[in-house]
Scaffold this motif. Sequence first.
Motif, PDB file in Angstrom:
ATOM      1  N   GLU A   1      -2.800  -6.687  -2.460  1.00 28.22           N
ATOM      2  CA  GLU A   1      -1.595  -5.886  -2.654  1.00 28.22           C
ATOM      3  C   GLU A   1      -0.267  -6.818  -2.715  1.00 28.22           C
ATOM      4  O   GLU A   1       0.403  -6.404  -3.161  1.00 28.22           O
ATOM      5  N   VAL A   2      -0.003  -7.569  -1.355  1.00 21.58           N
ATOM      6  CA  VAL A   2       1.227  -8.109  -2.221  1.00 21.58           C
ATOM      7  C   VAL A   2       1.293  -9.374  -3.278  1.00 21.58           C
ATOM      8  O   VAL A   2       2.242  -9.344  -4.273  1.00 21.58           O
ATOM      9  N   HIS A   3       0.464  -9.920  -3.469  1.00 23.23           N
ATOM     10  CA  HIS A   3       0.160 -10.327  -4.850  1.00 23.23           C
ATOM     11  C   HIS A   3       0.415 -10.306  -5.842  1.00 23.23           C
ATOM     12  O   HIS A   3       0.388 -10.181  -7.236  1.00 23.23           O
ATOM     13  N   HIS A   4       0.048  -8.244  -5.764  1.00 24.50           N
ATOM     14  CA  HIS A   4      -0.342  -7.425  -7.060  1.00 24.50           C
ATOM     15  C   HIS A   4       0.990  -7.958  -7.444  1.00 24.50           C
ATOM     16  O   HIS A   4       1.827  -7.117  -8.431  1.00 24.50           O
ATOM     17  N   ALA A   5       1.722  -7.224  -6.228  1.00 27.32           N
ATOM     18  CA  ALA A   5       3.260  -7.055  -6.549  1.00 27.32           C
ATOM     19  C   ALA A   5       3.775  -8.017  -7.013  1.00 27.32           C
ATOM     20  O   ALA A   5       4.765  -7.965  -8.113  1.00 27.32           O
ATOM     21  N   ASP A   6       3.347  -9.414  -6.422  1.00 25.69           N
ATOM     22  CA  ASP A   6       4.465 -10.224  -7.141  1.00 25.69           C
ATOM     23  C   ASP A   6       4.413 -10.881  -8.617  1.00 25.69           C
ATOM     24  O   ASP A   6       5.117 -11.542  -9.048  1.00 25.69           O
ATOM     25  N   LEU A   7       2.956 -10.027  -8.931  1.00 31.97           N
ATOM     26  CA  LEU A   7       2.573 -10.154 -10.518  1.00 31.97           C
ATOM     27  C   LEU A   7       4.047 -10.227 -11.758  1.00 31.97           C
ATOM     28  O   LEU A   7       4.317 -10.653 -12.651  1.00 31.97           O
ATOM     29  N   ALA A   8       4.909  -9.236 -11.025  1.00 33.70           N
ATOM     30  CA  ALA A   8       5.564  -8.714 -11.404  1.00 33.70           C
ATOM     31  C   ALA A   8       5.552  -7.204 -13.211  1.00 33.70           C
ATOM     32  O   ALA A   8       6.432  -8.471 -13.598  1.00 33.70           O
ATOM     33  N   ALA A   9       4.532  -7.635 -12.833  1.00 37.58           N
ATOM     34  CA  ALA A   9       3.631  -6.920 -13.919  1.00 37.58           C
ATOM     35  C   ALA A   9       3.657  -5.400 -13.628  1.00 37.58           C
ATOM     36  O   ALA A   9       2.973  -4.087 -14.434  1.00 37.58           O
ATOM     37  N   GLY A  10       4.817  -4.586 -12.858  1.00 36.96           N
ATOM     38  CA  GLY A  10       5.297  -3.535 -13.037  1.00 36.96           C
ATOM     39  C   GLY A  10       4.170  -2.194 -11.529  1.00 36.96           C
ATOM     40  O   GLY A  10       4.913  -1.296 -12.086  1.00 36.96           O
ATOM     41  N   TYR A  11       3.344  -3.591 -10.691  1.00 38.81           N
ATOM     42  CA  TYR A  11       2.772  -2.865  -9.383  1.00 38.81           C
ATOM     43  C   TYR A  11       4.414  -3.845  -8.679  1.00 38.81           C
ATOM     44  O   TYR A  11       4.445  -4.694  -8.741  1.00 38.81           O
ATOM     45  N   THR A  12       4.905  -2.187  -8.579  1.00 37.00           N
ATOM     46  CA  THR A  12       5.595  -3.175  -6.965  1.00 37.00           C
ATOM     47  C   THR A  12       5.348  -2.310  -5.601  1.00 37.00           C
ATOM     48  O   THR A  12       4.913  -1.877  -5.545  1.00 37.00           O
ATOM     49  N   PHE A  13       6.293  -2.951  -4.711  1.00 36.26           N
ATOM     50  CA  PHE A  13       5.815  -2.844  -3.465  1.00 36.26           C
ATOM     51  C   PHE A  13       6.049  -1.110  -3.137  1.00 36.26           C
ATOM     52  O   PHE A  13       4.930  -0.521  -2.236  1.00 36.26           O
ATOM     53  N   ALA A  14       6.749  -0.167  -3.781  1.00 40.74           N
ATOM     54  CA  ALA A  14       6.399   1.299  -3.788  1.00 40.74           C
ATOM     55  C   ALA A  14       5.392   2.163  -4.059  1.00 40.74           C
ATOM     56  O   ALA A  14       4.870   2.748  -4.373  1.00 40.74           O
ATOM     57  N   ASP A  15       4.227   1.205  -4.941  1.00 34.88           N
ATOM     58  CA  ASP A  15       2.686   1.546  -5.832  1.00 34.88           C
ATOM     59  C   ASP A  15       1.837   1.080  -3.814  1.00 34.88           C
ATOM     60  O   ASP A  15       0.876   1.620  -4.140  1.00 34.88           O
ATOM     61  N   VAL A  16       1.919   0.448  -3.204  1.00 36.31           N
ATOM     62  CA  VAL A  16       0.970   0.187  -2.403  1.00 36.31           C
ATOM     63  C   VAL A  16       0.377   1.417  -1.064  1.00 36.31           C
ATOM     64  O   VAL A  16       1.358   1.769  -1.113  1.00 36.31           O
ATOM     65  N   PRO A  17      -0.122   2.074  -1.722  1.00 30.39           N
ATOM     66  CA  PRO A  17      -0.577   2.507  -1.011  1.00 30.39           C
ATOM     67  C   PRO A  17      -0.331   3.297   0.287  1.00 30.39           C
ATOM     68  O   PRO A  17      -0.281   1.721   1.443  1.00 30.39           O
ATOM     69  N   PRO A  18       0.196   3.920   1.173  1.00 28.27           N
ATOM     70  CA  PRO A  18       1.042   4.037   2.424  1.00 28.27           C
ATOM     71  C   PRO A  18      -0.539   3.392   3.996  1.00 28.27           C
ATOM     72  O   PRO A  18       0.033   2.875   4.440  1.00 28.27           O
ATOM     73  N   ALA A  19      -1.689   4.968   3.261  1.00 28.31           N
ATOM     74  CA  ALA A  19      -2.525   3.604   4.111  1.00 28.31           C
ATOM     75  C   ALA A  19      -2.360   2.157   4.343  1.00 28.31           C
ATOM     76  O   ALA A  19      -2.735   1.422   5.253  1.00 28.31           O
ATOM     77  N   ALA A  20      -2.992   1.321   3.496  1.00 29.35           N
ATOM     78  CA  ALA A  20      -2.581   0.082   2.856  1.00 29.35           C
ATOM     79  C   ALA A  20      -1.625  -0.616   3.101  1.00 29.35           C
ATOM     80  O   ALA A  20      -1.445  -2.213   4.708  1.00 29.35           O
ATOM     81  N   ALA A  21      -0.839  -0.501   2.990  1.00 32.71           N
ATOM     82  CA  ALA A  21       0.683  -1.007   3.621  1.00 32.71           C
ATOM     83  C   ALA A  21       0.662  -0.771   4.982  1.00 32.71           C
ATOM     84  O   ALA A  21       1.167  -2.375   5.862  1.00 32.71           O
ATOM     85  N   ARG A  22       0.450   0.189   5.124  1.00 28.84           N
ATOM     86  CA  ARG A  22       0.367   0.702   7.183  1.00 28.84           C
ATOM     87  C   ARG A  22      -0.101  -0.706   8.203  1.00 28.84           C
ATOM     88  O   ARG A  22      -0.138  -1.426   9.163  1.00 28.84           O
ATOM     89  N   TRP A  23      -2.014  -0.919   7.188  1.00 25.70           N
ATOM     90  CA  TRP A  23      -2.406  -2.067   7.347  1.00 25.70           C
ATOM     91  C   TRP A  23      -2.266  -3.193   8.009  1.00 25.70           C
ATOM     92  O   TRP A  23      -2.368  -4.152   7.975  1.00 25.70           O
ATOM     93  N   ILE A  24      -1.460  -3.394   6.500  1.00 27.21           N
ATOM     94  CA  ILE A  24      -1.171  -4.893   6.511  1.00 27.21           C
ATOM     95  C   ILE A  24       0.097  -4.948   7.391  1.00 27.21           C
ATOM     96  O   ILE A  24      -0.269  -6.277   8.434  1.00 27.21           O
TER      97      ILE A  24
END
Length: 229
Positions: free
Chosen positions: A134-157
């Motif tokens: 999830e973090v490195h997905h956002a790092d790609l700066a290719a359209g996926y941002t931290f706002a796109d991380v599902p809340p349950a996944a963000a909470r787990w991380i």
Amino acid sequence: MAEVAESTARFMATLTALTDDRIGGPTLVPPWTRGHVITHVARATDSLCRLLAWARTGVETPQYASMEARAAEIEAGATRPVAALIADIADTAARFEEAVRSLPEAAWRAEVRMRTGELRTPASLIPTRLRELEVHHADLAAGYTFADVPPAAARWIIDDLVEALHRRDDPPALRFAATDTALSHELAPGGPLVTGPQSALLAWLTGRSPGTGLTASGADEVPPAPYWI
């Protein structure tokens, strides 16, 4: 593992939309390019598979041969074409899933040593894998941002990061709470209270944001996030 599988699918979807000429583009973690980030995710997955092999066999298998070898592998793979990068991510994801699913019951109680020296059990490697995706997905700066991380996944991380910080001898005096979920943590009493959207807290805690979208009571500004790795 369902969250990891879904996260992998999202990561792969972003990769399939990339073209070879975008692989050398900038990311949220300069000087790494997208090729560096994608290669890192694959090699980090390999490293988790080695730790799972250690848990399964009892034979000490370091996460990385050395930090120099880790850096060299990332550099060597960073300029590959998209097709090769996608194949690498798919292959390592499949091997990680198989390593987890085939782990004997007794091995789940084993302790293995992370590259940081921290002892972890195999169960704790699953949120580590989710964080990498999830973090490195956002790092790609290719359209996926931290706002796109599902809340349950963000909470787990975030919960996993907080657990790591609590294992330190001197966790900082800091509290933080999400304004859009029930997330709330105190690292140590007496510090400022940082509040804001859970996605903004995740970006801040992982060092990708100085605190954009957050506020801090008891402080003039949002403090730097504690170093957790």
